[in-house]
Design an enzyme around this catalytic site. Structure first.
Site, PDB file in Angstrom:
ATOM      1  N   CYS A 114      -0.529  -2.919 -17.752  1.00  0.00           N
ATOM      2  CA  CYS A 114       0.925  -2.863 -17.916  1.00  0.00           C
ATOM      3  C   CYS A 114       1.467  -3.966 -18.829  1.00  0.00           C
ATOM      4  CB  CYS A 114       1.618  -2.931 -16.563  1.00  0.00           C
ATOM      5  SG  CYS A 114       1.141  -1.593 -15.483  1.00  0.00           S
ATOM      6  N   HIS A 251       9.119  -4.925 -17.549  1.00  0.00           N
ATOM      7  CA  HIS A 251       8.231  -3.818 -17.203  1.00  0.00           C
ATOM      8  C   HIS A 251       8.879  -3.010 -16.083  1.00  0.00           C
ATOM      9  CE1 HIS A 251       4.861  -1.419 -16.221  1.00  0.00           C
ATOM     10  NE2 HIS A 251       4.533  -2.065 -15.119  1.00  0.00           N
ATOM     11  N   ASN A 281       6.647   4.412 -13.862  1.00  0.00           N
ATOM     12  CA  ASN A 281       5.861   3.318 -14.445  1.00  0.00           C
ATOM     13  C   ASN A 281       4.940   3.889 -15.521  1.00  0.00           C
ATOM     14  OD1 ASN A 281       4.113   1.235 -15.038  1.00  0.00           O
ATOM     15  ND2 ASN A 281       3.706   0.686 -12.900  1.00  0.00           N
TER      16      ASN A 281
HETATM   17  O1  UT7 Z   1       2.539  -1.709 -12.933  1.00  0.00           O
HETATM   18  C1  UT7 Z   1       1.834  -2.698 -12.237  1.00  0.00           C
HETATM   19  C2  UT7 Z   1       2.619  -3.190 -11.166  1.00  0.00           C
HETATM   20  N1  UT7 Z   1       2.719  -2.234 -10.066  1.00  0.00           N
HETATM   21  C3  UT7 Z   1       3.643  -2.492  -9.199  1.00  0.00           C
HETATM   22  O2  UT7 Z   1       4.364  -3.414  -9.416  1.00  0.00           O
HETATM   23  C4  UT7 Z   1       3.742  -1.715  -7.921  1.00  0.00           C
HETATM   24  C5  UT7 Z   1       4.097  -2.669  -6.834  1.00  0.00           C
HETATM   25  N2  UT7 Z   1       4.267  -2.112  -5.539  1.00  0.00           N
HETATM   26  C6  UT7 Z   1       5.237  -1.240  -5.206  1.00  0.00           C
HETATM   27  O3  UT7 Z   1       6.005  -0.824  -6.034  1.00  0.00           O
HETATM   28  C7  UT7 Z   1       5.385  -0.844  -3.753  1.00  0.00           C
HETATM   29  O4  UT7 Z   1       4.582  -1.672  -2.966  1.00  0.00           O
HETATM   30  C8  UT7 Z   1       5.071   0.638  -3.460  1.00  0.00           C
HETATM   31  C9  UT7 Z   1       6.162   1.506  -4.052  1.00  0.00           C
HETATM   32  C10 UT7 Z   1       3.730   0.994  -4.067  1.00  0.00           C
HETATM   33  C11 UT7 Z   1       5.012   0.869  -1.958  1.00  0.00           C
HETATM   34  O5  UT7 Z   1       6.215   0.490  -1.350  1.00  0.00           O
HETATM   35  P1  UT7 Z   1       6.205  -0.380   0.009  1.00  0.00           P
HETATM   36  O6  UT7 Z   1       7.590  -0.549   0.405  1.00  0.00           O
HETATM   37  O7  UT7 Z   1       5.402  -1.612  -0.287  1.00  0.00           O
HETATM   38  O8  UT7 Z   1       5.501   0.594   1.000  1.00  0.00           O
HETATM   39  P2  UT7 Z   1       4.152   0.399   1.840  1.00  0.00           P
HETATM   40  O9  UT7 Z   1       2.972   0.295   0.935  1.00  0.00           O
HETATM   41  O10 UT7 Z   1       4.363  -0.674   2.813  1.00  0.00           O
HETATM   42  O11 UT7 Z   1       4.080   1.776   2.596  1.00  0.00           O
HETATM   43  C12 UT7 Z   1       4.973   2.067   3.612  1.00  0.00           C
HETATM   44  C13 UT7 Z   1       4.653   3.421   4.199  1.00  0.00           C
HETATM   45  C14 UT7 Z   1       3.196   3.631   4.558  1.00  0.00           C
HETATM   46  O12 UT7 Z   1       3.161   4.311   5.775  1.00  0.00           O
HETATM   47  P3  UT7 Z   1       2.783   3.557   7.136  1.00  0.00           P
HETATM   48  O13 UT7 Z   1       1.399   2.997   6.901  1.00  0.00           O
HETATM   49  O14 UT7 Z   1       3.817   2.491   7.280  1.00  0.00           O
HETATM   50  O15 UT7 Z   1       2.861   4.636   8.150  1.00  0.00           O
HETATM   51  C15 UT7 Z   1       2.687   4.539   3.457  1.00  0.00           C
HETATM   52  O16 UT7 Z   1       1.660   5.373   3.897  1.00  0.00           O
HETATM   53  O17 UT7 Z   1       4.986   4.437   3.250  1.00  0.00           O
HETATM   54  C16 UT7 Z   1       3.899   5.344   3.156  1.00  0.00           C
HETATM   55  N3  UT7 Z   1       3.885   5.912   1.825  1.00  0.00           N
HETATM   56  C17 UT7 Z   1       4.597   7.003   1.486  1.00  0.00           C
HETATM   57  N4  UT7 Z   1       5.409   7.792   2.197  1.00  0.00           N
HETATM   58  C18 UT7 Z   1       5.977   8.835   1.557  1.00  0.00           C
HETATM   59  C19 UT7 Z   1       3.224   5.467   0.722  1.00  0.00           C
HETATM   60  N5  UT7 Z   1       3.491   6.264  -0.308  1.00  0.00           N
HETATM   61  C20 UT7 Z   1       4.322   7.225   0.136  1.00  0.00           C
HETATM   62  C21 UT7 Z   1       4.942   8.332  -0.474  1.00  0.00           C
HETATM   63  N6  UT7 Z   1       5.758   9.092   0.274  1.00  0.00           N
HETATM   64  N7  UT7 Z   1       4.763   8.633  -1.765  1.00  0.00           N
END
Ligand code: UT7
Length: 324
Positions: A114, A251, A281
């Site tokens: 990225c 980004h 992204n």
């Molecule tokens: O380009 C390089 C840089 N990349 C980034 O900067 C990405 C950085 N990270 C993020 O943007 C976020 O961490 C995410 C968008 C990837 C995830 O958001 P989060 O608020 O950190 O969510 P999480 O990983 O804590 O997941 C929360 C819940 C999980 O369920 P449980 O384990 O709490 O039951 C996931 O399984 O959300 C669930 N989940 C989803 N639910 C519905 C993960 N993806 C999805 C989805 N739809 N697409």
């Protein structure tokens, strides 16, 4: 006499096909509400079958050259930031070089995921400052859709395809470094975090390309800290403060990362270019896509001080401060 690199043209290209969150919800167990609330993303562009990174890169570069009024044959250096090359080798950059009619100079790919475009700006700027190159094209282009596991809701909703490009020209003159062009670039990497965002694949290790794996929360935390820190580093290096920045072009990974960085930097959201809702992204393409959009619609104007910054797998991160 100081030699500086000026941004003299920007261009962008997005594949025609738009995939909405509603469509994603038909593929994996997700909802429009979840994606919008956690990321800000509402849609992404996805390259057509047979449409490759080189096609996207070429289209963006051609538009940047047209905007700059520069012919492909006048370009000495082409740097293409991409993690999704057409082939393992040769570099996708040489395909683009040939299509642009650039018969001399050098063209190569740069892999910083990225951060690829910001890294490319630093490389091209240093070639220009050293007097080795007069005209450079820097491109960020990706077809991340090809790296996604379309059954993994944790990652497949986050990414899109696209390309952006700029033309840089050497500009020599008297005066301080503050007057015009790229003021400075700042690059960092920290390989200890390799496994937080990576593909389980590659020609040397598995012979396949592998899909993306990301520990989202950890990446998120590092992104906010590193992006704010490198932006401050760029400002300090030039004796400037946040109030001097006309536009932050970050980004575009997640709206909450943009908000978190803005909060840490204390920069109002009106001065941040945001495209993540429509582009998702696009990895190395996200910064030049956002830059080209804001230049194209007249938000970013000549004389404006613009901070470009990115963070990605590796980790890699960096910033580029430029007077347009
Ligand atoms: O380009 C390089 C840089 N990349 C980034 O900067 C990405 C950085 N990270 C993020 O943007 C976020 O961490 C995410 C968008 C990837 C995830 O958001 P989060 O608020 O950190 O969510 P999480 O990983 O804590 O997941 C929360 C819940 C999980 O369920 P449980 O384990 O709490 O039951 C996931 O399984 O959300 C669930 N989940 C989803 N639910 C519905 C993960 N993806 C999805 C989805 N739809 N697409």
């Amino acid at each position: 006499m100081i030699i500086r690199s000026r941004i003299v043209g920007c261009g962008a290209y997005l594949p025609e096909r738009v995939v909405t969150n509603a469509e994603m919800a038909r593929m994996v167990d997700t909802t429009d509400e979840w994606i919008v609330e956690r990321t800000g993303i509402r849609q992404r562009h996805i390259a057509a079958e047979g449409e490759n990174t080189s096609d996207l890169a070429f289209a963006a570069a051609e538009r940047a050259l047209a905007a700059a009024g520069v012919k492909g044959s006048d370009v000495d250096l082409l740097v293409l930031g991409t993690a999704t090359p057409d082939n393992t080798f040769p570099a996708t950059a040489v395909k683009v070089q040939a299509r642009l009619g650039m018969t001399g100079g050098a063209a190569f790919d740069l892999q910083a995921v990225c951060s690829g475009f910001v890294y490319g700006m630093a490389v091209a700027d240093n070639f220009i400052r050293a007097g080795q190159v007069r005209t450079a094209v820097v491109i960020g282009a990706e077809t991340f859709s090809r790296l996604l596991d379309w059954t993994d809701r944790n990652t497949c909703v986050l990414f899109g395809d696209g390309a952006g490009a700029v033309v840089l020209r050497a500009d020599s003159g008297e005066g301080t470094n503050r007057d015009v062009g790229i003021l400075s670039t700042h690059l960092h990497s920290d390989g200890r975090h390799h496994d937080l965002l990576h593909t389980k694949g590659g020609p040397s290790s598995t012979r396949g390309i592998g899909a993306i794996h990301m520990q989202g929360k950890e990446v998120f935390r590092h992104a906010v800290v590193n992006l704010a820190r490198v932006a401050n580093e760029a400002l300090e290096a030039n004796g400037l403060t946040v109030t001097d920045i006309d536009w932050l072009v970050p980004h575009q990974a997640n709206l909450r990362i943009l908000d978190g960085t803005a909060h840490k930097l204390n920069i109002p959201s009106e001065r941040i270019v945001v495209t993540v809702q429509r582009h998702a992204n696009t990895s190395a393409a996200s910064v030049p896509l956002a830059l080209a959009e804001a230049v194209g619609d007249g938000r970013i104007r000549p004389g404006h001080l613009v901070m470009l910054e990115a963070m990605g797998g590796g980790f890699t991160w960096g910033a580029c401060l430029a007077r347009m």
